[in-house]
Scaffold this active site. Structure first.
Site, short mmCIF file in Angstrom:
data_model
loop_
_atom_site.label_atom_id
_atom_site.label_comp_id
_atom_site.label_asym_id
_atom_site.label_seq_id
_atom_site.Cartn_x
_atom_site.Cartn_y
_atom_site.Cartn_z
N GLU A 127 0.68 -1.41 0.05
CA GLU A 127 -0.20 -0.16 0.04
C GLU A 127 0.94 1.13 0.05
O GLU A 127 0.62 2.13 0.81
CB GLU A 127 -1.01 0.00 1.18
N ASN A 170 2.23 -5.33 -3.17
CA ASN A 170 0.73 -5.67 -2.87
C ASN A 170 0.05 -4.37 -2.52
O ASN A 170 0.30 -3.38 -2.00
CB ASN A 170 0.63 -6.49 -1.54
N HIS A 206 -10.36 -6.33 -2.24
CA HIS A 206 -11.54 -6.19 -1.37
C HIS A 206 -12.74 -5.42 -2.04
O HIS A 206 -12.42 -4.40 -2.32
CB HIS A 206 -10.94 -5.23 -0.31
N GLU A 235 -6.14 -10.96 -1.03
CA GLU A 235 -6.85 -10.50 0.07
C GLU A 235 -8.54 -10.60 -0.33
O GLU A 235 -9.13 -9.75 0.19
CB GLU A 235 -6.77 -9.35 0.69
N ASP A 237 -12.23 -10.53 -0.65
CA ASP A 237 -13.49 -10.70 -0.30
C ASP A 237 -14.38 -9.81 -0.69
O ASP A 237 -14.20 -8.93 -1.48
CB ASP A 237 -13.52 -10.30 1.40
C1 XIL Z 1 -6.40 -5.98 8.15
C2 XIL Z 1 -6.77 -7.50 8.97
O1 XIL Z 1 -7.75 -8.38 8.33
C3 XIL Z 1 -7.36 -6.89 10.30
O2 XIL Z 1 -7.73 -7.97 11.51
C4 XIL Z 1 -6.68 -5.78 11.22
O3 XIL Z 1 -7.33 -5.18 12.26
C5 XIL Z 1 -6.30 -4.55 10.18
O4 XIL Z 1 -5.66 -5.27 9.00
N1 XIL Z 1 -4.81 -4.47 3.92
C6 XIL Z 1 -4.08 -5.35 4.07
C7 XIL Z 1 -4.43 -6.36 5.34
O5 XIL Z 1 -2.97 -5.40 3.56
O6 XIL Z 1 -2.97 -6.55 6.27
C8 XIL Z 1 -5.57 -5.73 6.21
O7 XIL Z 1 -5.72 -6.61 7.22
C9 XIL Z 1 -6.78 -5.33 5.10
C10 XIL Z 1 -6.33 -4.43 4.27
#
Ligand code: XIL
Length: 302
Positions: A127, A170, A206, A235, A237
């Protein structure tokens, strides 16, 4: 095939999930994990605040639990993440430039060294770009004190620390073709042209009503692959339920399968019960570990 992992393996891909160490003792959680998935990503346990909360004191207990579990099941492990502005201890943000550079490289060396040879892919930098149309870097201690070169330096350090691991950049909101993904694309292209070590781009993916699966998702995966890097959906979802959610999941899987260098998919959690989207239901298993329509859609798309 009748599990996500075996179906994905039939397509030469892994199918992974984020895992939290404190749920491994729950039998339904572990049973679902072990049955369905072939890769794990520690959800929080490898982040800077978890492994180096105090300078030069490393605590790997929770991350080791996940890695040991995964290895006992023959699963791959994605390392997440080495250099990120979030979940970063305040002692890091307080350092001056020279000290911060030393601390960043030491962190990479120590964490990658601890898991040397055991990690399939590392999210080396997470990020680092801003949202919106600027294509600019995000302000962070690393960016603000070390300048643009911090990403290249992190990747060079990472390559030396564990030459067997694939090194990924990422990010989120880089899933479709847009100003932010264009900026990441330009960076990867530059790295490839100058021989800066990078092997993969992670698209967090996401998705929700405000940020749906983009129509040009496959095209975006393909253009990164065409630069000579793997792409991984890291990641995933998708908020929603029922058929709409299932269709979106199927589209993501089909996009990955259409791109040779899309090597695997990771969903961001085993069950809706423990999703980071606390009020949402964005995953493949419901709170009772029942398979959702989205699960069936993924399995039949694989
Ligand atoms: C999130 C986790 O799922 C949570 O449990 C935590 O509180 C915050 O981080 N981008 C990422 C992940 O790269 O590491 C994040 O994970 C979600 C967004």
């Amino acid at each position: 095939a009748d599990t996500l992992g075996s179906a994905a393996a039939g397509q030469g891909r892994y199918f992974g999930t984020a895992v939290a160490a404190n749920h491994l003792g729950e039998s339904a959680y572990a049973a679902t994990l072990d049955r369905e998935f072939t890769s794990v990503t520690p959800e929080n346990e490898m982040k800077w605040d978890a492994v180096e909360g105090n300078r030069d004191t490393f605590t790997f207990g929770a991350a080791d639990q996940i890695v040991n579990h995964a290895r006992s099941q023959g699963m791959d492990v994605r390392g997440h993440t080495l250099v990120w502005h979030s979940q970063l201890p305040s002692w890091v943000s307080g350092l001056g430039a020279a000290d911060l550079r030393t601390a960043m490289n030491n962190h990479i060396n120590r964490v990658m060294g601890h898991y040397k040879g055991q990690i399939h892919s590392w999210d080396v930098v997470n990020e680092a770009f801003q949202d919106g149309g600027s294509g600019a870097r995000r302000s962070s201690p690393f960016q603000d004190k070390l300048g643009d070169g911090f990403i290249e330096e992190a990747f060079r350090t990472a390559r030396a620390a564990d030459p067997a691991a694939k090194l990924c950049y990422n990010d989120y909101n880089t899933d479709g073709v847009n100003a932010k993904s264009n900026a990441v694309y330009a960076m990867v292209k530059d790295f490839k042209s100058r021989g800066v070590p990078i092997d993969c781009v992670g698209l967090q993916s996401h998705f929700n009503g405000a940020s749906p699966v983009p129509a040009d998702y496959r095209a975006n995966l393909q253009r990164f692959a065409d630069l000579g890097v793997d792409v991984q959906i890291t990641e995933l979802d998708i908020e929603g339920s029922g058929t709409a959610q299932a269709d979106n999941y199927a589209n993501v899987v089909k996009a990955c399968l259409a791109v040779d260098r899309c090597t695997g998919i990771t969903v961001w959690g085993v069950t809706d019960k423990y999703s980071w989207r606390s009020s949402g239901t964005p995953l493949l298993f419901d709170g009772n570990y029942n398979e959702k329509p989205a699960y069936d859609a993924v399995l039949s798309a694989l």
